[in-house]
Scaffold this active site. Structure first.
Site, PDB file in Angstrom:
ATOM      1  N   ASP A 125       0.855  -1.190   0.000  1.00 35.02           N
ATOM      2  CA  ASP A 125       0.000   0.000   0.000  1.00 35.02           C
ATOM      3  C   ASP A 125       0.890   1.238   0.000  1.00 35.02           C
ATOM      4  OD1 ASP A 125      -2.178  -1.690   0.312  1.00 35.02           O
ATOM      5  OD2 ASP A 125      -2.667  -1.048   2.345  1.00 35.02           O
ATOM      6  N   ARG A 176      -0.815  -1.005  -8.299  1.00 33.34           N
ATOM      7  CA  ARG A 176      -2.217  -0.666  -8.019  1.00 33.34           C
ATOM      8  C   ARG A 176      -2.288   0.840  -8.216  1.00 33.34           C
ATOM      9  NH1 ARG A 176      -3.331  -1.084  -2.137  1.00 33.34           N
ATOM     10  NH2 ARG A 176      -3.820  -3.271  -2.490  1.00 33.34           N
TER      11      ARG A 176
HETATM   12  P1  FDA Z   1     -14.384   8.679  -5.057  1.00 33.17           P
HETATM   13  O1  FDA Z   1     -13.825   8.963  -3.738  1.00 33.17           O
HETATM   14  O2  FDA Z   1     -14.669   9.779  -6.009  1.00 33.17           O
HETATM   15  O3  FDA Z   1     -15.580   7.687  -4.919  1.00 33.17           O
HETATM   16  C1  FDA Z   1     -16.414   7.351  -5.998  1.00 33.17           C
HETATM   17  C2  FDA Z   1     -17.758   6.917  -5.430  1.00 33.17           C
HETATM   18  O4  FDA Z   1     -17.573   5.723  -4.663  1.00 33.17           O
HETATM   19  C3  FDA Z   1     -18.355   7.916  -4.428  1.00 33.17           C
HETATM   20  O5  FDA Z   1     -19.123   8.879  -5.075  1.00 33.17           O
HETATM   21  C4  FDA Z   1     -19.186   7.015  -3.549  1.00 33.17           C
HETATM   22  O6  FDA Z   1     -20.409   6.728  -4.203  1.00 33.17           O
HETATM   23  C5  FDA Z   1     -18.387   5.745  -3.506  1.00 33.17           C
HETATM   24  N1  FDA Z   1     -17.526   5.647  -2.323  1.00 33.17           N
HETATM   25  C6  FDA Z   1     -16.209   5.950  -2.228  1.00 33.17           C
HETATM   26  N2  FDA Z   1     -15.755   5.696  -0.991  1.00 33.17           N
HETATM   27  C7  FDA Z   1     -16.807   5.228  -0.283  1.00 33.17           C
HETATM   28  C8  FDA Z   1     -17.006   4.784   1.053  1.00 33.17           C
HETATM   29  N3  FDA Z   1     -16.001   4.766   1.922  1.00 33.17           N
HETATM   30  N4  FDA Z   1     -18.220   4.339   1.425  1.00 33.17           N
HETATM   31  C9  FDA Z   1     -19.239   4.335   0.554  1.00 33.17           C
HETATM   32  N5  FDA Z   1     -19.145   4.765  -0.727  1.00 33.17           N
HETATM   33  C10 FDA Z   1     -17.955   5.197  -1.129  1.00 33.17           C
HETATM   34  N6  FDA Z   1      -5.378   4.943  -0.993  1.00 33.17           N
HETATM   35  C11 FDA Z   1      -4.085   5.215  -0.672  1.00 33.17           C
HETATM   36  O7  FDA Z   1      -3.740   6.369  -0.429  1.00 33.17           O
HETATM   37  N7  FDA Z   1      -3.167   4.198  -0.641  1.00 33.17           N
HETATM   38  C12 FDA Z   1      -3.473   2.917  -0.931  1.00 33.17           C
HETATM   39  O8  FDA Z   1      -2.612   2.037  -0.913  1.00 33.17           O
HETATM   40  C13 FDA Z   1      -4.835   2.619  -1.250  1.00 33.17           C
HETATM   41  N8  FDA Z   1      -5.241   1.354  -1.535  1.00 33.17           N
HETATM   42  C14 FDA Z   1      -6.497   1.126  -2.026  1.00 33.17           C
HETATM   43  C15 FDA Z   1      -6.871  -0.152  -2.457  1.00 33.17           C
HETATM   44  C16 FDA Z   1      -8.094  -0.354  -3.065  1.00 33.17           C
HETATM   45  C17 FDA Z   1      -8.466  -1.728  -3.543  1.00 33.17           C
HETATM   46  C18 FDA Z   1      -8.996   0.747  -3.234  1.00 33.17           C
HETATM   47  C19 FDA Z   1     -10.303   0.577  -3.945  1.00 33.17           C
HETATM   48  C20 FDA Z   1      -8.663   1.983  -2.757  1.00 33.17           C
HETATM   49  C21 FDA Z   1      -7.431   2.194  -2.127  1.00 33.17           C
HETATM   50  N9  FDA Z   1      -7.077   3.446  -1.633  1.00 33.17           N
HETATM   51  C22 FDA Z   1      -5.762   3.672  -1.278  1.00 33.17           C
HETATM   52  C23 FDA Z   1      -8.107   4.487  -1.433  1.00 33.17           C
HETATM   53  C24 FDA Z   1      -8.206   5.390  -2.644  1.00 33.17           C
HETATM   54  O9  FDA Z   1      -7.037   6.149  -2.756  1.00 33.17           O
HETATM   55  C25 FDA Z   1      -9.408   6.326  -2.542  1.00 33.17           C
HETATM   56  O10 FDA Z   1      -9.297   7.110  -1.412  1.00 33.17           O
HETATM   57  C26 FDA Z   1     -10.744   5.615  -2.490  1.00 33.17           C
HETATM   58  O11 FDA Z   1     -10.766   4.495  -3.306  1.00 33.17           O
HETATM   59  C27 FDA Z   1     -11.855   6.564  -2.951  1.00 33.17           C
HETATM   60  O12 FDA Z   1     -11.591   6.981  -4.269  1.00 33.17           O
HETATM   61  P2  FDA Z   1     -12.457   6.501  -5.530  1.00 33.17           P
HETATM   62  O13 FDA Z   1     -11.534   6.291  -6.672  1.00 33.17           O
HETATM   63  O14 FDA Z   1     -13.271   5.344  -5.171  1.00 33.17           O
HETATM   64  O15 FDA Z   1     -13.317   7.760  -5.933  1.00 33.17           O
END
Ligand code: FDA
Length: 303
Positions: A125, A176
């Site tokens: 991560d 990732r």
């Molecule tokens: P965004 O935040 O725009 O979310 C898109 C939509 O998803 C939102 O509108 C909402 O509907 C839904 N959503 C998002 N989060 C939600 C929640 N908690 N509960 C309910 N609905 C939610 N970050 C990092 O800094 N280091 C890392 O190593 C990782 N590793 C990692 C692994 C995996 C498998 C994932 C999916 C994510 C990470 N992250 C991470 C977190 C990542 O950086 C980010 O903060 C989150 O995925 C939210 O970003 P989105 O791309 O989902 O978009």
């Protein structure tokens, strides 16, 4: 985040832990290895792969890092013993990144070596920007010896495309790609959602065009559909990338990605140190944070 949501989130630390724990249960498998095993079995039976994360970060003593390392080794054994379709995600601060870099490297080495012996894989991560250089350093060191390890990069960081290019040039592009979750200054990080999304797609293009394997980690439908277009244009095989999502988030989109025929991996955190991880998830979803606070309010009314 709007002002009301910011206020809601700022109030969270005052909420009693049992209430936070109740709402956090959608995001974490439980406290024990057996909880993670149960959740991963269920995901596997529904056609999803998993990556298991032993919750914890920023430890202060070497014994804590050793205990975390041993717990991760136990998980690797369980994955093998239970024949789970799962790899492992690790946070280097949990293994001593901020105490002693070489000590951290040796802990990570043991984990990657144990995973290699079972034919399994370890994803590192990415944590806040104070860790980026050291995390990449540990990754480069590990890749001198092992192939079964990859790294997460964050699209909100301005440096990410150049990090991706340099790792790919070194022949160690296994990523990732996520947006990034920590609060970073504007000098080093994009702040605007549109800019972050554009940087995500540009970094993804660099990675996929140059045949690096990518876990496309997002719940943002715009990015998922943009990725579909890129995958089609580049005529990639399904085995050249995967989508990744967090446990408890966007089950609708998760099902859609599977129906569209792509591979999907779910990040399954478990363990006793669930609090900080859960608060980060609530910050992404102020609606749930609102439920937590209203539960608190109702509790006080009925007391
Ligand atoms: P965004 O935040 O725009 O979310 C898109 C939509 O998803 C939102 O509108 C909402 O509907 C839904 N959503 C998002 N989060 C939600 C929640 N908690 N509960 C309910 N609905 C939610 N970050 C990092 O800094 N280091 C890392 O190593 C990782 N590793 C990692 C692994 C995996 C498998 C994932 C999916 C994510 C990470 N992250 C991470 C977190 C990542 O950086 C980010 O903060 C989150 O995925 C939210 O970003 P989105 O791309 O989902 O978009």
């Amino acid at each position: 985040m709007n002002l009301l949501n910011k206020l809601v989130v700022a109030t969270l630390p005052a909420v009693p832990k049992p209430i936070v724990r109740y709402f956090a249960s959608r995001y974490i498998a439980g406290e024990e290895v057996s909880d993670a095993v149960r959740v991963v079995k269920q995901l596997n039976s529904e056609g999803m792969m998993a990556t298991i994360d032993v919750l914890g970060e920023d430890i202060f003593q070497q014994q804590e890092a050793v205990a975390a390392r041993d717990k991760i080794l136990e998980v690797i054994d369980s994955i093998q013993g239970q024949r789970l379709d799962s790899n492992i995600s690790i946070k280097l601060t949990q293994l001593g990144l901020k105490l002693d870099l070489d000590f951290c490297l040796q802990n990570a080495r043991k984990i990657v070596s144990a995973a290699r012996d079972y034919g399994n894989f370890v994803r590192i991560d990415m944590e806040d920007s104070s860790c980026t250089d050291h995390t990449i350093w540990v990754y480069r060191e590990l890749r001198k010896e092992f192939k079964n390890v990859g790294i997460a990069l964050q699209a909100y960081l301005r440096r990410t495309r150049s990090d991706a290019e340099s790792l790919i040039e070194g022949g160690i592009g296994h990523f990732r790609l996520c947006k990034g979750i920590y609060i970073e200054p504007a000098e080093i990080a994009f702040k605007d959602r549109g800019e972050i999304n554009r940087n995500f797609m540009r970094a993804l293009e660099v990675m996929l065009r140059r045949k690096a394997y990518v876990g496309i980690a997002t719940h943002d439908a715009e990015l998922v559909h943009g990725s579909y277009d890129m995958i089609n244009n580049l005529k990639l095989y399904k085995t050249e990338y995967e989508f990744q999502m967090l446990l408890g988030v966007r089950h609708d989109l998760r099902s859609q990605i599977l129906r569209d025929g792509h591979r999907l991996r779910v990040y399954v955190p478990f363990g006793k140190h669930w609090y900080r991880y859960s608060i980060r998830r609530f910050k992404e979803n102020p609606q749930v944070a609102g439920y937590v606070l209203s539960a608190l309010f109702n509790r006080h009314r009925t007391n």
